[in-house]
Write an enzyme that holds these catalytic residues in place. Structure first.
Site, PDB file in Angstrom:
ATOM      1  N   ARG A  89      27.149  63.210  66.070  1.00 40.53           N
ATOM      2  CA  ARG A  89      26.464  63.849  64.941  1.00 40.53           C
ATOM      3  C   ARG A  89      26.644  65.368  64.961  1.00 40.53           C
ATOM      4  O   ARG A  89      26.357  66.034  63.983  1.00 40.53           O
ATOM      5  CB  ARG A  89      24.961  63.552  64.984  1.00 40.53           C
ATOM      6  CG  ARG A  89      24.615  62.133  64.584  1.00 40.53           C
ATOM      7  CD  ARG A  89      23.103  61.936  64.611  1.00 40.53           C
ATOM      8  NE  ARG A  89      22.737  60.537  64.530  1.00 40.53           N
ATOM      9  CZ  ARG A  89      22.539  59.871  63.401  1.00 40.53           C
ATOM     10  NH1 ARG A  89      22.693  60.484  62.254  1.00 40.53           N
ATOM     11  NH2 ARG A  89      22.195  58.603  63.419  1.00 40.53           N
ATOM     12  N   ARG A 116      10.258  52.526  48.825  1.00 37.06           N
ATOM     13  CA  ARG A 116       9.931  52.921  50.198  1.00 37.06           C
ATOM     14  C   ARG A 116       9.759  54.438  50.286  1.00 37.06           C
ATOM     15  O   ARG A 116      10.420  55.181  49.568  1.00 37.06           O
ATOM     16  CB  ARG A 116      11.083  52.503  51.140  1.00 37.06           C
ATOM     17  CG  ARG A 116      10.993  51.058  51.541  1.00 37.06           C
ATOM     18  CD  ARG A 116      12.188  50.580  52.340  1.00 37.06           C
ATOM     19  NE  ARG A 116      12.939  51.639  53.016  1.00 37.06           N
ATOM     20  CZ  ARG A 116      14.038  51.414  53.732  1.00 37.06           C
ATOM     21  NH1 ARG A 116      14.515  50.195  53.850  1.00 37.06           N
ATOM     22  NH2 ARG A 116      14.666  52.394  54.331  1.00 37.06           N
ATOM     23  N   ARG A 172      16.323  52.523  44.518  1.00 40.62           N
ATOM     24  CA  ARG A 172      16.092  51.254  45.212  1.00 40.62           C
ATOM     25  C   ARG A 172      14.617  50.850  45.128  1.00 40.62           C
ATOM     26  O   ARG A 172      13.729  51.674  45.287  1.00 40.62           O
ATOM     27  CB  ARG A 172      16.517  51.397  46.683  1.00 40.62           C
ATOM     28  CG  ARG A 172      16.451  50.086  47.453  1.00 40.62           C
ATOM     29  CD  ARG A 172      17.236  50.154  48.729  1.00 40.62           C
ATOM     30  NE  ARG A 172      16.850  51.274  49.595  1.00 40.62           N
ATOM     31  CZ  ARG A 172      17.327  51.444  50.828  1.00 40.62           C
ATOM     32  NH1 ARG A 172      18.197  50.583  51.307  1.00 40.62           N
ATOM     33  NH2 ARG A 172      16.948  52.471  51.564  1.00 40.62           N
ATOM     34  N   LYS A 213      28.535  53.189  54.302  1.00 42.28           N
ATOM     35  CA  LYS A 213      29.295  53.062  55.560  1.00 42.28           C
ATOM     36  C   LYS A 213      29.093  51.695  56.216  1.00 42.28           C
ATOM     37  O   LYS A 213      30.012  51.103  56.729  1.00 42.28           O
ATOM     38  CB  LYS A 213      28.873  54.132  56.576  1.00 42.28           C
ATOM     39  CG  LYS A 213      29.195  55.535  56.224  1.00 42.28           C
ATOM     40  CD  LYS A 213      29.052  56.463  57.414  1.00 42.28           C
ATOM     41  CE  LYS A 213      27.747  56.399  58.148  1.00 42.28           C
ATOM     42  NZ  LYS A 213      26.561  56.794  57.372  1.00 42.28           N
ATOM     43  N   ARG A 234      17.169  64.576  54.088  1.00 42.76           N
ATOM     44  CA  ARG A 234      18.150  63.864  54.917  1.00 42.76           C
ATOM     45  C   ARG A 234      19.571  64.345  54.621  1.00 42.76           C
ATOM     46  O   ARG A 234      20.396  64.496  55.528  1.00 42.76           O
ATOM     47  CB  ARG A 234      18.059  62.356  54.651  1.00 42.76           C
ATOM     48  CG  ARG A 234      16.932  61.677  55.406  1.00 42.76           C
ATOM     49  CD  ARG A 234      16.729  60.254  54.958  1.00 42.76           C
ATOM     50  NE  ARG A 234      17.798  59.366  55.380  1.00 42.76           N
ATOM     51  CZ  ARG A 234      18.033  58.174  54.831  1.00 42.76           C
ATOM     52  NH1 ARG A 234      17.286  57.740  53.841  1.00 42.76           N
ATOM     53  NH2 ARG A 234      19.015  57.427  55.284  1.00 42.76           N
TER      54      ARG A 234
END
Length: 223
Positions: free
Chosen positions: A93, A165, A132, A18, A176
Site C-alpha cells: 500500500r 451501509r 449500492r 479488482k 477512502r
C-alpha cells in the site's frame, strides 16, 4: 500449463472491481489471489505466534507493522499453490512496503512480473459505491443505477427493506479515495520507474476489462 511464472500485484481504488477481476485471473491462470487482510485474519484466528503479535497491535487500535505483515505474506508465498506465481491484492500500500517486498522477492529470485493498475475516475467510483443498497432481510445487494429493485427501497426477493451501509456514504467514500490516492500515487510512480506498471481502463464491461488484462499478461509471458 507450460506457463511462465507470473508474480503480480493488483492496484486500484475501492470500487474499481479488482476482486471480480482477480477471481477471473485465478481461474484462467491457476495462480492464487493473496490478500494480506485474509492472511492477517487467518493467523489471528489460528493463534499462531505471528497472529498473536499482530493481534496485540489490532487490539490497541494500531497498525500491524509492515515487517510483520511481510513475514506473514512471505510464509504464504512458500506454499505449494504459489509455485506458478501469485496475485497480491491489498499489498503493498506504500512505497516503503513496495521496497521491502522487492528486496524479499529478489532474495527468493522471484521478482514481480507485472503490476496491473485498474484506473477508474473518482466520479464513476462515487456513483458505483454510493448507489449500492443492501436488503436487511436476505443481504442481497442492488444498485440504484445499475441493478435497481422493482419497487423503490424494497427487495425483489424477500420484500425486505433496502438500506445504505455506513461505509457506502459519500463522506466515507470520498475519504477512502483520498487515502488511496495519497498512498498509491507514489506506488504508481515507483512501479512505472521499474517499467513493470500496466494501466488498465476500469470503465466498461467486466469481460472487456478482463480481456485487456489477459492481453497484457499473455504478452508478458512471451518475453
Amino acid at each position: 500449463m507450460g506457463k511462465k511464472k507470473m508474480n503480480l500485484v493488483l492496484l486500484g481504488p475501492p470500487g474499481a472491481g479488482k476482486g471480480t477481476q482477480a477471481k477471473m485471473l485465478v481461474e484462467k491462470y491457476g495462480i492464487p489471489q493473496i490478500s494480506t487482510g485474509d492472511i492477517l485474519r487467518g493467523e489471528i484466528a489460528a493463534k499462531t505466534e505471528l497472529g498473536l503479535k499482530a493481534q496485540s497491535f489490532v487490539q490497541s487500535g494500531g497498525l500491524v507493522p509492515d515487517q510483520l505483515v511481510l513475514t506473514m505474506l512471505l510464509q504464504r508465498l512458500d506454499k505449494s499453490d504459489c509455485q506458478n506465481g501469485f496475485i497480491l491484492d491489498g499489498f503493498p500500500r506504500t512505497v516503503g512496503q513496495a521496497e521491502s517486498l522487492a528486496t524479499a522477492l529478489l532474495e527468493r529470485k522471484a521478482p514481480l512480473t507485472g503490476v496491473l493498475c485498474v484506473k477508474v475516475p473518482d466520479e464513476a467510483l462515487l456513483d458505483r459505491l454510493t448507489g449500492r443498497r443492501i436488503c436487511k432481510g436476505c443481504g442481497v445487494s442492488f444498485h440504484i443505477s445499475f441493478s435497481p429493485p422493482k419497487k423503490d427501497g424494497i427487495c425483489d426477493h424477500c420484500n425486505g427493506e433496502l438500506y445504505q451501509r455506513k461505509d457506502d456514504s459519500q463522506e466515507v467514500i470520498v475519504n477512502r479515495l483520498q487515502v488511496y490516492h495519497q498512498q498509491t500515487s507514489p506506488l504508481i510512480e515507483f512501479y512505472s520507474k521499474k517499467k513493470i506498471l500496466y494501466p488498465i481502463d476500469g470503465i466498461g464491461k467486466i469481460e472487456v476489462i478482463f480481456t485487456q488484462m489477459c492481453d497484457i499478461l499473455d504478452n508478458l509471458d512471451a518475453h
